[in-house]
Design a protein around this motif. Structure first.
Motif, PDB file in Angstrom:
ATOM      1  N   ASN A  82       0.857  -1.184   0.000  1.00 32.85           N
ATOM      2  CA  ASN A  82       0.000   0.000   0.000  1.00 32.85           C
ATOM      3  C   ASN A  82       0.898   1.240   0.000  1.00 32.85           C
ATOM      4  N   ALA A  83       0.937   1.930  -1.134  1.00 31.87           N
ATOM      5  CA  ALA A  83       1.866   3.052  -1.295  1.00 31.87           C
ATOM      6  C   ALA A  83       1.462   4.252  -0.436  1.00 31.87           C
ATOM      7  N   GLU A  84       0.164   4.414  -0.242  1.00 28.32           N
ATOM      8  CA  GLU A  84      -0.317   5.593   0.488  1.00 28.32           C
ATOM      9  C   GLU A  84       0.237   5.621   1.922  1.00 28.32           C
ATOM     10  N   HIS A  85       0.156   4.498   2.610  1.00 26.16           N
ATOM     11  CA  HIS A  85       0.659   4.419   3.985  1.00 26.16           C
ATOM     12  C   HIS A  85       2.033   3.753   4.064  1.00 26.16           C
ATOM     13  N   ARG A  86       2.576   3.379   2.911  1.00 24.47           N
ATOM     14  CA  ARG A  86       3.906   2.742   2.815  1.00 24.47           C
ATOM     15  C   ARG A  86       3.973   1.482   3.674  1.00 24.47           C
ATOM     16  N   ILE A  87       2.917   0.662   3.541  1.00 24.21           N
ATOM     17  CA  ILE A  87       2.832  -0.591   4.287  1.00 24.21           C
ATOM     18  C   ILE A  87       3.087  -1.742   3.317  1.00 24.21           C
ATOM     19  N   LEU A  88       3.907  -2.703   3.762  1.00 20.46           N
ATOM     20  CA  LEU A  88       4.134  -3.905   2.953  1.00 20.46           C
ATOM     21  C   LEU A  88       3.790  -5.145   3.785  1.00 20.46           C
ATOM     22  N   VAL A  89       2.878  -5.944   3.255  1.00 22.56           N
ATOM     23  CA  VAL A  89       2.521  -7.231   3.861  1.00 22.56           C
ATOM     24  C   VAL A  89       3.395  -8.284   3.193  1.00 22.56           C
ATOM     25  N   THR A  90       4.301  -8.900   3.964  1.00 20.99           N
ATOM     26  CA  THR A  90       5.352  -9.699   3.322  1.00 20.99           C
ATOM     27  C   THR A  90       5.173 -11.213   3.423  1.00 20.99           C
ATOM     28  N   GLY A  91       4.217 -11.702   4.218  1.00 26.03           N
ATOM     29  CA  GLY A  91       4.142 -13.154   4.388  1.00 26.03           C
ATOM     30  C   GLY A  91       5.463 -13.682   4.928  1.00 26.03           C
ATOM     31  N   ASP A  92       6.031 -14.695   4.264  1.00 22.75           N
ATOM     32  CA  ASP A  92       7.315 -15.242   4.716  1.00 22.75           C
ATOM     33  C   ASP A  92       8.476 -14.801   3.827  1.00 22.75           C
ATOM     34  N   ALA A  93       8.243 -13.792   2.974  1.00 21.16           N
ATOM     35  CA  ALA A  93       9.307 -13.314   2.081  1.00 21.16           C
ATOM     36  C   ALA A  93      10.302 -12.430   2.823  1.00 21.16           C
ATOM     37  N   LEU A  94       9.862 -11.765   3.891  1.00 21.28           N
ATOM     38  CA  LEU A  94      10.777 -10.950   4.711  1.00 21.28           C
ATOM     39  C   LEU A  94      10.212 -10.862   6.118  1.00 21.28           C
ATOM     40  N   TRP A  95      11.038 -11.236   7.074  1.00 13.36           N
ATOM     41  CA  TRP A  95      10.709 -11.056   8.488  1.00 13.36           C
ATOM     42  C   TRP A  95      11.698 -10.036   9.053  1.00 13.36           C
ATOM     43  N   GLU A  96      11.492  -9.661  10.317  1.00 13.59           N
ATOM     44  CA  GLU A  96      12.454  -8.724  10.910  1.00 13.59           C
ATOM     45  C   GLU A  96      13.844  -9.376  10.954  1.00 13.59           C
TER      46      GLU A  96
END
Ligand SMILES: [Zn+2]
Length: 312
Positions: free
Chosen positions: A157-171
């Motif tokens: 979501n570009a407006e709030h700069r949120i990325l839902v990553t699943g298991d592609a990237l964790w902290e």
């Protein structure tokens, strides 16, 4: 290392239920046009998932318009069947995963092949990469994120700069990756996906497991270092895959009889195939090696003939 995520990073119609390593996080997007749930957790946790969804941070007694999945591993889609039964909603999965679900390919989807339990569900709608969807009155761009799962999507979501990553990237890292000898495309795809994410303007990541986080550049750095270590040593990739799968099954079962570990390693497809390909050990030896590693990192312990999670 985790910084708290300020509440104002998320619009009010978005809520994340942070779960654990057996169940993926669940993201609820509320809208008058229909509520959407991203990822549904693991089958064993269905009662809690339904309770969270029904609760006041979820959708209460309102209908659910869609279940959307980042990818189709059992800890992300395990609640699909039960939620569909309760809410009668359709399920949308990444386009590349749909044929695997349609033929219920337990090897490619790592279900019975990894001794993971899941109730069968059906696909109603496919999500191709590079398509835009309005969920929770927000625009989400579905982007291909192959690597850990070759058909996975992330949602941006570009407006709030949120990325839902699943298991592609964790902290700290990402979901386990298949060694080059099993899938030569997996590690290069993992690296390319991290590069792709680095090219997005992301303020907060909602990972499939763990708290949402804002230290995106540092997380990408850690992920790249892990990829480099994996690229240098495919035995390490294989050992890591077995270790995290065994830990997942241990969390699922809560305890496993140590005396039966060698049969388990010889019987369950992932361990059997990886042993033949990479280790060539008697099953008892590989079982001992994996149990020893889980103990050494403090994830599991031996207790009176049983292997249990360390915090059980
Ligand atoms: Zn996964």
């Amino acid at each position: 290392m985790s910084q708290p995520v300020p509440a104002d990073l998320f619009p009010p119609q978005l809520h994340v239920f942070v779960r654990d390593w057996l169940s993926s996080n669940n993201i609820v997007l509320r809208s008058r046009d229909g509520h959407v749930l991203i990822d549904s957790g693991y089958g064993r946790h269905v009662p809690l998932t339904l309770a969270l969804l029904r609760g006041e941070r979820g959708i209460g007694h309102a209908p659910l318009a869609w279940i959307v999945n980042t990818h189709c591993h059992a800890d992300h889609v395990g609640g699909n069947a039960a939620i569909v039964k309760r809410y009668g909603c359709p399920v949308a999965v990444p386009e590349a995963e749909a044929p695997l679900v349609e033929r219920w390919d337990g090897k490619a989807l790592l279900y019975d092949y990894c001794d993971q339990q899941i109730e069968r569900f059906t696909v109603d709608h496919v999500l191709p990469p590079n398509t835009t969807h309005v969920w929770g009155d927000l625009e989400w761009r579905a982007l291909a994120a192959p690597g850990h799962d070759m058909g996975a999507l992330v949602f941006y979501n570009a407006e709030h700069r949120i990325l839902v990553t699943g298991d592609a990237l964790w902290e700290n890292g990402f979901g386990f990756v298949m060694p080059p000898e099993i899938d030569p495309a997996a590690l290069p795809a993992t690296r390319a996906t991290i590069d792709m994410i680095a090219g997005l303007d992301v303020r907060v990541v909602i990972p499939g497991h763990g708290e949402p986080f804002t230290g995106v550049a540092a997380a990408l750095d850690r992920a790249l270092r892990r990829v480099a270590a994996f690229e240098a040593d495919s035995l390490r990739v294989a050992r890591h895959a077995l270790k995290v799968n065994l830990m997942f099954s241990l969390l699922d079962k809560q305890r496993m009889p140590l005396a039966e570990m060698q049969d388990y390693i010889a019987r369950v497809g992932l361990y059997r195939d990886f042993n033949a390909r990479f280790f060539g050990l008697p099953p008892a030896k590989l079982a001992e090696l994996l149990v020893g590693e889980l103990e050494r990192v403090g994830a599991a312990r031996r207790d009176d003939g049983w292997l249990t999670p360390a915090d059980a």
